[in-house]
Design a protein around this motif. Sequence first.
Motif, PDB file in Angstrom:
ATOM      1  N   MET A 471       1.104  -1.296   0.045  1.00  0.00           N
ATOM      2  CA  MET A 471      -0.207  -0.046   0.105  1.00  0.00           C
ATOM      3  C   MET A 471       1.219   1.383  -0.013  1.00  0.00           C
ATOM      4  O   MET A 471       0.640   2.280  -1.155  1.00  0.00           O
ATOM      5  CB  MET A 471      -1.104   0.165   1.138  1.00  0.00           C
ATOM      6  N   ILE A 472       1.927   1.184   0.794  1.00  0.00           N
ATOM      7  CA  ILE A 472       2.722   2.774   0.986  1.00  0.00           C
ATOM      8  C   ILE A 472       3.383   2.413  -0.649  1.00  0.00           C
ATOM      9  O   ILE A 472       4.040   3.769  -1.112  1.00  0.00           O
ATOM     10  CB  ILE A 472       3.439   2.235   1.489  1.00  0.00           C
ATOM     11  N   ILE A 473       3.761   1.787  -1.271  1.00  0.00           N
ATOM     12  CA  ILE A 473       4.536   1.464  -2.480  1.00  0.00           C
ATOM     13  C   ILE A 473       3.470   1.650  -3.122  1.00  0.00           C
ATOM     14  O   ILE A 473       3.775   2.994  -4.447  1.00  0.00           O
ATOM     15  CB  ILE A 473       5.495   0.323  -2.337  1.00  0.00           C
ATOM     16  N   ASP A 474       2.356   1.544  -3.384  1.00  0.00           N
ATOM     17  CA  ASP A 474       0.954   2.853  -4.627  1.00  0.00           C
ATOM     18  C   ASP A 474       0.622   4.189  -3.946  1.00  0.00           C
ATOM     19  O   ASP A 474       1.024   4.790  -5.173  1.00  0.00           O
ATOM     20  CB  ASP A 474      -0.228   1.487  -4.666  1.00  0.00           C
ATOM     21  N   VAL A 475       1.526   4.037  -3.023  1.00  0.00           N
ATOM     22  CA  VAL A 475       0.928   6.328  -2.089  1.00  0.00           C
ATOM     23  C   VAL A 475       2.448   6.689  -3.162  1.00  0.00           C
ATOM     24  O   VAL A 475       1.571   7.516  -3.963  1.00  0.00           O
ATOM     25  CB  VAL A 475       0.672   6.331  -1.199  1.00  0.00           C
ATOM     26  N   MET A 476       3.018   5.766  -2.738  1.00  0.00           N
ATOM     27  CA  MET A 476       4.446   6.179  -3.010  1.00  0.00           C
ATOM     28  C   MET A 476       4.476   6.612  -5.326  1.00  0.00           C
ATOM     29  O   MET A 476       4.764   7.615  -5.588  1.00  0.00           O
ATOM     30  CB  MET A 476       6.086   6.152  -3.224  1.00  0.00           C
ATOM     31  N   ARG A 477       3.942   5.723  -5.556  1.00  0.00           N
ATOM     32  CA  ARG A 477       4.443   5.699  -7.041  1.00  0.00           C
ATOM     33  C   ARG A 477       2.845   6.368  -7.636  1.00  0.00           C
ATOM     34  O   ARG A 477       2.609   7.449  -8.543  1.00  0.00           O
ATOM     35  CB  ARG A 477       3.293   3.982  -7.684  1.00  0.00           C
ATOM     36  N   LYS A 478       1.415   6.865  -7.303  1.00  0.00           N
ATOM     37  CA  LYS A 478       0.721   7.932  -7.342  1.00  0.00           C
ATOM     38  C   LYS A 478       1.077   9.055  -7.440  1.00  0.00           C
ATOM     39  O   LYS A 478       1.413   9.877  -7.788  1.00  0.00           O
ATOM     40  CB  LYS A 478      -0.385   6.917  -7.000  1.00  0.00           C
ATOM     41  N   LEU A 479       1.320   9.373  -5.832  1.00  0.00           N
ATOM     42  CA  LEU A 479       2.318  10.600  -5.813  1.00  0.00           C
ATOM     43  C   LEU A 479       4.150  10.995  -6.854  1.00  0.00           C
ATOM     44  O   LEU A 479       3.701  12.881  -7.371  1.00  0.00           O
ATOM     45  CB  LEU A 479       2.476  10.765  -5.180  1.00  0.00           C
ATOM     46  N   THR A 480       4.064  10.195  -6.839  1.00  0.00           N
ATOM     47  CA  THR A 480       5.016  10.599  -8.073  1.00  0.00           C
ATOM     48  C   THR A 480       4.983  10.613  -9.586  1.00  0.00           C
ATOM     49  O   THR A 480       5.224  11.942 -10.163  1.00  0.00           O
ATOM     50  CB  THR A 480       6.199   9.239  -8.041  1.00  0.00           C
ATOM     51  N   GLN A 481       3.712   9.663  -9.891  1.00  0.00           N
ATOM     52  CA  GLN A 481       2.965  10.598 -11.392  1.00  0.00           C
ATOM     53  C   GLN A 481       2.470  12.016 -11.443  1.00  0.00           C
ATOM     54  O   GLN A 481       2.783  12.839 -12.274  1.00  0.00           O
ATOM     55  CB  GLN A 481       1.499   9.786 -11.635  1.00  0.00           C
ATOM     56  N   LYS A 482       1.329  11.916  -9.714  1.00  0.00           N
ATOM     57  CA  LYS A 482       1.349  13.679 -10.108  1.00  0.00           C
ATOM     58  C   LYS A 482       2.211  14.923  -9.992  1.00  0.00           C
ATOM     59  O   LYS A 482       2.561  16.250 -10.324  1.00  0.00           O
ATOM     60  CB  LYS A 482       0.400  13.868  -8.456  1.00  0.00           C
ATOM     61  N   VAL A 483       3.293  14.001  -9.324  1.00  0.00           N
ATOM     62  CA  VAL A 483       4.308  15.593  -9.534  1.00  0.00           C
ATOM     63  C   VAL A 483       4.433  15.365 -10.745  1.00  0.00           C
ATOM     64  O   VAL A 483       5.537  16.550 -10.824  1.00  0.00           O
ATOM     65  CB  VAL A 483       5.355  14.545  -8.348  1.00  0.00           C
ATOM     66  N   LYS A 484       5.480  14.461 -10.855  1.00  0.00           N
ATOM     67  CA  LYS A 484       6.075  14.610 -12.638  1.00  0.00           C
ATOM     68  C   LYS A 484       4.873  15.363 -13.387  1.00  0.00           C
ATOM     69  O   LYS A 484       5.622  16.544 -14.370  1.00  0.00           O
ATOM     70  CB  LYS A 484       5.731  12.861 -13.501  1.00  0.00           C
ATOM     71  N   VAL A 485       3.402  15.720 -13.325  1.00  0.00           N
ATOM     72  CA  VAL A 485       2.665  16.291 -13.964  1.00  0.00           C
ATOM     73  C   VAL A 485       3.017  17.433 -14.013  1.00  0.00           C
ATOM     74  O   VAL A 485       2.952  18.446 -14.384  1.00  0.00           O
ATOM     75  CB  VAL A 485       1.072  15.647 -13.962  1.00  0.00           C
ATOM     76  N   LEU A 486       3.433  17.556 -12.398  1.00  0.00           N
ATOM     77  CA  LEU A 486       3.384  18.936 -12.172  1.00  0.00           C
ATOM     78  C   LEU A 486       4.311  19.719 -12.521  1.00  0.00           C
ATOM     79  O   LEU A 486       4.344  20.861 -12.685  1.00  0.00           O
ATOM     80  CB  LEU A 486       2.567  19.594 -10.657  1.00  0.00           C
TER      81      LEU A 486
END
Length: 495
Positions: A471-486
């Motif tokens: 679950m923690i890794i999934d949160v990191m993955r999703k937030l990393t994607q958002k950071v790239k978009v931003l």
Amino acid sequence: MFEVIASAVPSSSLSPAAEVFACTRRRLMCRAAASRLVPHPPDLVRWVRREGGFVHPNITVSDRGPYGLGVVATGDIQPGSELIALPSHLPLFFERCPHNDDGGCHSTLMQLALRIPDELWSMRLGLRLLQERAAVDSFWWPYISNLPETYSVPIFFSGDDIKNLQYAPLTHQVNKRCRFLLEFEKEIKLMLDNVSPRDHPFAGQDVNSSSLGWAMSAVSSRAFRLHGEVLSNDKKDIPMLLPLIDMCNHSFIPNARIFQEQNTNSQNMSIKASAFCILTISGVVADMQIKQDMPVLLNYGCLSNDIFLLDYGFVIPSNPHDHVELKYDESLLDATSLAAGISCSSFVSPADWQQEMLSRLNLWGDQAFRKVHLGGPGLIDGRLLAALRTLLSDDKETAEKHKFETLMTLSDDFPLGVSTEISALRMVIALCVVALESFPTKIMEDEAILKKEISNSTKLAVQFRMQKKLMIIDVMRKLTQKVKVLAKLGSSAQG
């Protein structure tokens, strides 16, 4: 420190009470967990029908299949079909004043119940369950005899498997329950020493921590909270054991639902389960049919794996409602910001306006509630996200003009600017890394353990901690994607 509560559990964190309880109940756990209380219990479906209830002709109780003991369709069932209906006298619940004409044993049971803290409500109804289990001619024996003989909840784990959870919040709750059961056993023995056989609430039978644990687990894993105004003077939701209905297993994608009806012309209440349907503006539309040999599944609620394991004895893979708890602390926030390459003095020394906003989030001051979490449907605890956005911003006017609901919500918007949003998300990713590294084993090690011949309790403990890490890794993955978009948005704005 900004303490990650998901930290490794040292051997000293297993309370002496948990160790003692683990030893006292081992005889109870040596038999097959799937067996029922008696080898050949009465037919539960037939009993419900005999007592005036309704059971769909294509419904039975079976212990075959991936879900274990549960309600299964013996033939196709059409959407909207009524599956089970219980008359008001079949649910088992804890009555405040069960019988006014016989105060003895019931008043003793009530005195015992008053010693139970509200958070362990399942033990109160558990006392009632034990009372009926001990009664020679209990009306509910056809139901009770169909209950599992043992439960796979962590209070019945060995000491090593409690440590194998590797997650302090859950270990704390397990220790707390074990300690309570041992102390409550002593209280019961003291109170019942001077009770006459006629007034003994358990028909003279010995009640120890193992039997108390069985009863509490039976209730926590099966009880539903239904409106009880027609059953008592208390208008609160009342925990009830619903024969046959509580045999239905869980799914976040259920094919059935439970509802409650009251006949306005009488005091009778009907509790039913029906094929799952969706309310639309045009009326009721069936969602799906239940095919032959498929289990009847209810949604137990949007619960974390902590609750599912603690109360029900199972772990949900990829549970969208699972999370890890953190303790909000300024000093580790500051250290985490340095590790993430973010320079911000506000974590240790926030400005007055930032302190005010943190206070409104209940994260500042002596009485602050500092428990936050990572994961769940929103990915980030709203208070934590709002705090990070506030502390990483130097724009007081913009921060104060936004509603707290906006600051607490992770969306495609960036209320305090792209730069602040990127920094806030990078902080959360860094906290995820800290939480992940606090587990003493890696996911690959957990996977290797699960391939071995291990006990069911070890398997559950390892599955639990592995799901936390995934679950923690999934949160990191999703937030990393958002950071790239931003980051791309920021680059475009600068260009």
